[in-house]
Design a protein around this motif. Structure first.
Motif, short mmCIF file in Angstrom:
data_model
loop_
_atom_site.label_atom_id
_atom_site.label_comp_id
_atom_site.label_asym_id
_atom_site.label_seq_id
_atom_site.Cartn_x
_atom_site.Cartn_y
_atom_site.Cartn_z
N ASP A 10 0.92 -1.12 0.10
CA ASP A 10 0.13 -0.09 0.08
C ASP A 10 0.95 1.09 -0.07
OD1 ASP A 10 -2.90 -1.22 0.41
OD2 ASP A 10 -1.48 -1.97 2.03
N HIS A 20 -8.73 2.92 1.64
CA HIS A 20 -9.02 2.67 3.24
C HIS A 20 -9.50 4.10 3.75
CE1 HIS A 20 -6.57 -0.64 4.06
NE2 HIS A 20 -5.48 -0.35 3.14
N LEU A 43 -2.50 6.32 9.79
CA LEU A 43 -2.91 4.94 9.47
C LEU A 43 -1.95 4.06 8.73
CD1 LEU A 43 -6.67 5.10 10.23
CD2 LEU A 43 -4.83 5.12 11.77
N LYS A 44 -1.25 4.79 7.80
CA LYS A 44 -0.52 4.26 6.81
C LYS A 44 0.46 3.23 7.37
CE LYS A 44 -0.64 7.24 2.79
NZ LYS A 44 0.08 8.21 2.07
N GLY A 45 0.74 2.02 7.08
CA GLY A 45 1.41 0.93 7.46
C GLY A 45 0.96 0.57 8.94
N VAL A 46 -0.19 0.85 9.29
CA VAL A 46 -0.99 0.65 10.64
C VAL A 46 -1.98 -0.60 10.60
CG1 VAL A 46 -2.11 1.32 12.91
CG2 VAL A 46 -0.34 2.83 11.76
N SER A 47 -1.72 -1.66 11.22
CA SER A 47 -2.77 -2.76 11.18
C SER A 47 -4.06 -2.38 11.08
CB SER A 47 -2.37 -3.90 12.29
OG SER A 47 -2.87 -3.45 13.47
N ARG A 48 -5.07 -3.13 10.83
CA ARG A 48 -6.31 -2.93 10.71
C ARG A 48 -6.94 -2.90 12.34
NH1 ARG A 48 -9.81 -7.32 7.97
NH2 ARG A 48 -8.17 -7.32 6.45
N SER A 51 -5.63 0.34 13.75
CA SER A 51 -6.14 1.59 13.03
C SER A 51 -7.57 1.84 13.60
CB SER A 51 -6.56 1.05 11.55
OG SER A 51 -5.28 1.08 10.90
N LYS A 75 -15.94 -2.67 7.57
CA LYS A 75 -14.94 -1.74 6.90
C LYS A 75 -14.15 -2.71 6.07
CE LYS A 75 -10.62 -0.22 6.29
NZ LYS A 75 -9.51 -0.74 5.79
N ASN A 76 -13.88 -3.87 6.24
CA ASN A 76 -13.19 -4.56 5.26
C ASN A 76 -13.91 -5.17 4.05
OD1 ASN A 76 -10.54 -5.57 4.79
ND2 ASN A 76 -11.45 -7.78 4.80
N TYR A 79 -14.12 -1.81 1.85
CA TYR A 79 -12.61 -1.84 1.25
C TYR A 79 -12.59 -3.08 0.12
CZ TYR A 79 -7.66 -1.94 0.85
OH TYR A 79 -6.36 -1.81 0.61
N ALA A 114 1.58 -5.03 5.65
CA ALA A 114 0.86 -5.56 6.82
C ALA A 114 -0.58 -6.10 6.55
CB ALA A 114 0.78 -4.18 7.74
N SER A 115 -0.83 -5.62 5.24
CA SER A 115 -2.14 -5.98 4.85
C SER A 115 -2.52 -7.67 4.60
CB SER A 115 -2.52 -5.29 3.36
OG SER A 115 -3.80 -5.71 2.97
N LYS A 116 -3.70 -7.83 5.04
CA LYS A 116 -4.49 -9.29 5.20
C LYS A 116 -4.86 -9.32 3.72
CE LYS A 116 -4.81 -10.28 9.75
NZ LYS A 116 -5.30 -9.94 10.92
N ASN A 117 -5.07 -8.22 2.99
CA ASN A 117 -5.70 -8.17 1.68
C ASN A 117 -4.57 -8.32 0.43
OD1 ASN A 117 -8.51 -8.10 2.27
ND2 ASN A 117 -7.90 -6.21 3.31
C1 G6P Z 1 -1.20 -1.26 5.14
C2 G6P Z 1 -1.97 0.07 5.10
C3 G6P Z 1 -2.59 0.39 6.22
C4 G6P Z 1 -3.61 -1.01 6.70
C5 G6P Z 1 -2.72 -2.21 6.73
C6 G6P Z 1 -3.54 -3.58 6.90
O1 G6P Z 1 -0.16 -1.38 6.02
O2 G6P Z 1 -0.82 0.87 4.80
O3 G6P Z 1 -3.45 1.47 5.93
O4 G6P Z 1 -4.43 -0.56 7.71
O5 G6P Z 1 -2.03 -2.38 5.66
O6 G6P Z 1 -4.39 -3.42 5.81
P1 G6P Z 1 -5.75 -4.63 5.68
O7 G6P Z 1 -5.86 -4.90 4.13
O8 G6P Z 1 -5.40 -5.81 6.39
O9 G6P Z 1 -6.95 -3.96 6.30
#
Ligand code: G6P
Ligand code: MG
Length: 220
Positions: A10, A20, A43-48, A51, A75-76, A79, A114-117
């Motif tokens: 991201d 996001h 919230l950049k780089g911060v887990s869900r 956040s 939220k997810n 997204y 960090a993203s689960k997506n």
């Molecule tokens: C990245 C983004 C964050 C986001 C995190 C988790 O680090 O910069 O803004 O909250 O991933 O993403 P997810 O897709 O698992 O919600």
């Protein structure tokens, strides 16, 4: 020499921060909390999970565990609805040029996000096949600035950390790379990412000569 090149997703490969933002803003507003672009930046780089905790802190709200779980799911879902419409046009400028250049040199490439997506996004933008290893929010227990995500990436590439180079757009990610003893390359604002070893506004600024030097360099 074979190096490990680890990319955050991201804000480095694709600009998903705008999606996001829309989803978090909707959630915050439904709780009567205002949510700005400046807060989204934080919230950049911060887990869900973290956040949502931060948004609740900003709004001075306490909610039940059940509601927390429901809000995270909603939220997810929103997204993922934006993500489902993504295509190759959302890849940030010159990312394919850099990836293809590294591949043609036989360099090792990993994702460290960090993203689960992450996997679904890489599939949507058709870049998933460029990566030799993918480490994402489903594989880590400690969030950036902890170096876990990048250290697992290095391990999966079978390259020692000091021979790895990380591309990151978040301060926490740059700190994670530095702690892992990897070369850190900030993609974004130099004032924000000043802890990085090198900083570029975006990939269009990265010349082939710079990549040549990275392939030869060692962090001391
Ligand atoms: C990245 C983004 C964050 C986001 C995190 C988790 O680090 O910069 O803004 O909250 O991933 O993403 P997810 O897709 O698992 O919600
Ligand atoms: Mg990022």
């Amino acid at each position: 020499m074979k190096k490990g090149f680890i990319f955050d997703l991201d804000g480095v490969i694709v600009d998903t921060a705008k999606y996001h933002f829309l989803a978090w803003q909707n959630l915050a507003n439904s709780l009567g909390i205002s949510f700005s672009l400046a807060q989204n930046e934080q919230l950049k780089g911060v887990s869900r999970v973290r956040s949502l905790e931060k948004i609740l802190e900003w709004g001075d709200k306490t909610i039940s565990e059940e509601e927390f779980t429901r809000l995270m799911r909603e939220k997810n879902e929103e997204y993922l609805n934006y993500i489902s419409k993504m295509d190759i046009n959302e890849i940030l400028p010159d990312v394919p040029r850099i990836l293809d250049n590294l591949i043609s040199r036989g360099q090792a490439i990993a994702l460290g996000s960090a993203s689960k997506n992450a996997r679904v996004i890489l599939e949507k933008v058709q870049l998933i096949d460029k990566f030799h290893a993918i480490v994402d929010g489903t594989n880590v227990s400690k969030a950036k600035p902890d170096p876990e995500v990048f250290l697992i990436g290095a391990q999966q590439l079978d390259i020692s950390p000091e021979h790895c180079i990380v591309f990151e757009d978040s301060v926490a990610g740059i700190q994670a790379a530095n702690t892992a003893n990897m070369i850190s390359i900030g993609i974004g604002d130099a004032k924000v990412l000043h802890e990085a070893d090198y900083i570029f506004t975006n990939f269009t600024e990265i010349k082939e000569e710079f990549i040549n030097n990275l392939v030869l360099a060692r962090k001391v």
